[in-house]
Design an enzyme around this catalytic site. Sequence first.
Site, PDB file in Angstrom:
ATOM      1  N   ASP A  34      29.589  82.356  84.434  1.00  0.00           N
ATOM      2  CA  ASP A  34      30.135  83.698  84.662  1.00  0.00           C
ATOM      3  C   ASP A  34      30.491  84.300  83.299  1.00  0.00           C
ATOM      4  OD1 ASP A  34      31.645  84.994  87.468  1.00  0.00           O
ATOM      5  OD2 ASP A  34      32.162  85.865  85.523  1.00  0.00           O
ATOM      6  N   VAL A  58      23.920  86.132  82.985  1.00  0.00           N
ATOM      7  CA  VAL A  58      22.741  85.758  83.783  1.00  0.00           C
ATOM      8  C   VAL A  58      21.472  86.492  83.359  1.00  0.00           C
ATOM      9  CG1 VAL A  58      23.974  84.950  85.835  1.00  0.00           C
ATOM     10  CG2 VAL A  58      23.320  87.379  85.661  1.00  0.00           C
ATOM     11  N   SER A 136      22.005  91.768  99.578  1.00  0.00           N
ATOM     12  CA  SER A 136      22.987  92.690 100.153  1.00  0.00           C
ATOM     13  C   SER A 136      22.360  93.339 101.371  1.00  0.00           C
ATOM     14  CB  SER A 136      23.345  93.784  99.133  1.00  0.00           C
ATOM     15  OG  SER A 136      24.060  94.840  99.764  1.00  0.00           O
ATOM     16  N   TYR A 149      20.754  99.714  92.701  1.00  0.00           N
ATOM     17  CA  TYR A 149      21.317  98.520  93.366  1.00  0.00           C
ATOM     18  C   TYR A 149      20.501  98.145  94.602  1.00  0.00           C
ATOM     19  CZ  TYR A 149      24.989  95.593  95.527  1.00  0.00           C
ATOM     20  OH  TYR A 149      25.710  94.570  96.106  1.00  0.00           O
ATOM     21  N   LYS A 153      18.359  94.782  95.112  1.00  0.00           N
ATOM     22  CA  LYS A 153      18.693  93.833  96.177  1.00  0.00           C
ATOM     23  C   LYS A 153      17.505  93.619  97.113  1.00  0.00           C
ATOM     24  CE  LYS A 153      22.979  92.745  95.077  1.00  0.00           C
ATOM     25  NZ  LYS A 153      23.313  91.371  94.681  1.00  0.00           N
TER      26      LYS A 153
HETATM   27  N1  LIG Z   1      31.563  92.712  98.016  1.00  0.00           N
HETATM   28  C1  LIG Z   1      30.621  93.225  98.787  1.00  0.00           C
HETATM   29  O1  LIG Z   1      30.889  94.035  99.683  1.00  0.00           O
HETATM   30  C2  LIG Z   1      29.183  92.806  98.610  1.00  0.00           C
HETATM   31  C3  LIG Z   1      28.276  93.204  99.576  1.00  0.00           C
HETATM   32  C4  LIG Z   1      26.936  92.834  99.446  1.00  0.00           C
HETATM   33  C5  LIG Z   1      26.538  92.086  98.347  1.00  0.00           C
HETATM   34  N2  LIG Z   1      27.451  91.729  97.415  1.00  0.00           N
HETATM   35  C6  LIG Z   1      26.962  90.956  96.274  1.00  0.00           C
HETATM   36  O2  LIG Z   1      27.684  89.761  96.205  1.00  0.00           O
HETATM   37  C7  LIG Z   1      27.749  89.326  94.849  1.00  0.00           C
HETATM   38  C8  LIG Z   1      29.197  89.036  94.475  1.00  0.00           C
HETATM   39  O3  LIG Z   1      29.952  90.217  94.648  1.00  0.00           O
HETATM   40  P1  LIG Z   1      31.545  90.202  94.727  1.00  0.00           P
HETATM   41  O4  LIG Z   1      31.909  91.266  95.671  1.00  0.00           O
HETATM   42  O5  LIG Z   1      32.047  88.825  94.923  1.00  0.00           O
HETATM   43  O6  LIG Z   1      31.879  90.739  93.246  1.00  0.00           O
HETATM   44  P2  LIG Z   1      32.980  90.315  92.154  1.00  0.00           P
HETATM   45  O7  LIG Z   1      33.023  91.458  91.216  1.00  0.00           O
HETATM   46  O8  LIG Z   1      34.232  89.863  92.814  1.00  0.00           O
HETATM   47  O9  LIG Z   1      32.308  89.051  91.447  1.00  0.00           O
HETATM   48  C9  LIG Z   1      31.163  89.166  90.678  1.00  0.00           C
HETATM   49  C10 LIG Z   1      31.193  88.118  89.572  1.00  0.00           C
HETATM   50  O10 LIG Z   1      29.966  88.228  88.820  1.00  0.00           O
HETATM   51  C11 LIG Z   1      30.294  88.107  87.454  1.00  0.00           C
HETATM   52  N3  LIG Z   1      29.263  88.744  86.614  1.00  0.00           N
HETATM   53  C12 LIG Z   1      29.021  90.067  86.464  1.00  0.00           C
HETATM   54  N4  LIG Z   1      28.019  90.263  85.596  1.00  0.00           N
HETATM   55  C13 LIG Z   1      27.619  89.031  85.184  1.00  0.00           C
HETATM   56  C14 LIG Z   1      26.627  88.571  84.278  1.00  0.00           C
HETATM   57  N5  LIG Z   1      25.835  89.419  83.602  1.00  0.00           N
HETATM   58  N6  LIG Z   1      26.490  87.232  84.097  1.00  0.00           N
HETATM   59  C15 LIG Z   1      27.287  86.367  84.761  1.00  0.00           C
HETATM   60  N7  LIG Z   1      28.247  86.750  85.616  1.00  0.00           N
HETATM   61  C16 LIG Z   1      28.406  88.063  85.825  1.00  0.00           C
HETATM   62  C17 LIG Z   1      31.647  88.785  87.315  1.00  0.00           C
HETATM   63  O11 LIG Z   1      32.321  88.392  86.125  1.00  0.00           O
HETATM   64  C18 LIG Z   1      32.342  88.321  88.590  1.00  0.00           C
HETATM   65  O12 LIG Z   1      33.028  87.105  88.394  1.00  0.00           O
HETATM   66  C19 LIG Z   1      27.085  90.424  94.014  1.00  0.00           C
HETATM   67  O13 LIG Z   1      25.737  90.080  93.778  1.00  0.00           O
HETATM   68  C20 LIG Z   1      27.147  91.624  94.933  1.00  0.00           C
HETATM   69  O14 LIG Z   1      26.135  92.556  94.664  1.00  0.00           O
HETATM   70  C21 LIG Z   1      28.765  92.068  97.502  1.00  0.00           C
END
Ligand SMILES: NC(=O)c1ccc[n+]([C@@H]2O[C@H](COP(=O)([O-])OP(=O)(O)OC[C@H]3O[C@@H](n4cnc5c(N)ncnc54)[C@H](O)[C@@H]3O)[C@@H](O)[C@H]2O)c1
Length: 253
Positions: A34, A58, A136, A149, A153
């Site tokens: 991360d 990443v 997503s 986005y 996705k």
């Molecule tokens: N929360 C939602 O409603 C939702 C819905 C659909 C999909 N998602 C997907 O789920 C995943 C996690 O989302 P979340 O809501 O837990 O978000 P979050 O912001 O709580 O966590 C995301 C994490 O990714 C890390 N990150 C960001 N850029 C990075 C990089 N370049 N390299 C390494 N780490 C990196 C951040 O530091 C963070 O710890 C994402 O892919 C998001 O698109 C989330």
Amino acid sequence: MKNKVAIVTGGASGIGYAIVERLLSQGVKVAIGDLNENRLKEIQAANPDNVLTMVTNVIKEDDQEALVRKTVETFGALDYAFNVAGAQKPAPIVDMTEQDWDFTVDLCLKGVFLSVKHQARYMKDNGGGAIVNVASLNAHVPMYSGSAYSSAKAGVEMLTKNAALELSQYNIRVNAILPGLVLTPLTASLTDVKEINDAYMERIPMKRGGQPEEIAAPAIFLVSEDASYVNGASLIVDGAWAISGYPDMSRFM
Ligand SMILES: NC(=O)c1ccc[n+]([C@@H]2O[C@H](COP(=O)([O-])OP(=O)(O)OC[C@H]3O[C@@H](n4cnc5c(N)ncnc54)[C@H](O)[C@@H]3O)[C@@H](O)[C@H]2O)c1
């Protein structure tokens, strides 16, 4: 799952961290990649023996390669991977800068490609494994200002199918999970605004956002032996949001 080894990208927060916690509770050793260095330090201090943390971007291939190498050096194997890191810079198409498009598509799509590439390189020579990519609901449903986005996705979903096609022969299963609205730091700025939250609830039949743990549990099912014949699949976890495209007529009945 006891003593298996997993990588979780984006494991310092939200859905990724919920996956980390659940894996640890099942005796899995976890490597977290991360960008959030402070949070990684906290998680490492709380779990000195069964967690490895590495500041990882990443979208950088060297980082991804190093994360897999360090995981195997430290824990001796790599059985599961959860590719969760993601975020976006939203804007309407006509206003979106090329830089913001690249930020979102690189992070959400290229990041998952690089993860799968390096995880599968190890797994293919070491008996196989199981990978879950977090896409997503926006892979299927567009979102205003979310062209980059949603496109990325949708790409993650197809990348997952392509990976399953290519990697099945090595005993590697690759599946996608498609969350709806999940209550994490990513969505707090939206769900904290009453009008926006009400608009979501109009569409979500369960009338609530999901908890990160409610994504973690099905994600872990997908790597488990219980899912041994599930491969190339997309599991929508959204409180029935995807089926609610029709206007809510209940108020008129
Ligand atoms: N929360 C939602 O409603 C939702 C819905 C659909 C999909 N998602 C997907 O789920 C995943 C996690 O989302 P979340 O809501 O837990 O978000 P979050 O912001 O709580 O966590 C995301 C994490 O990714 C890390 N990150 C960001 N850029 C990075 C990089 N370049 N390299 C390494 N780490 C990196 C951040 O530091 C963070 O710890 C994402 O892919 C998001 O698109 C989330």
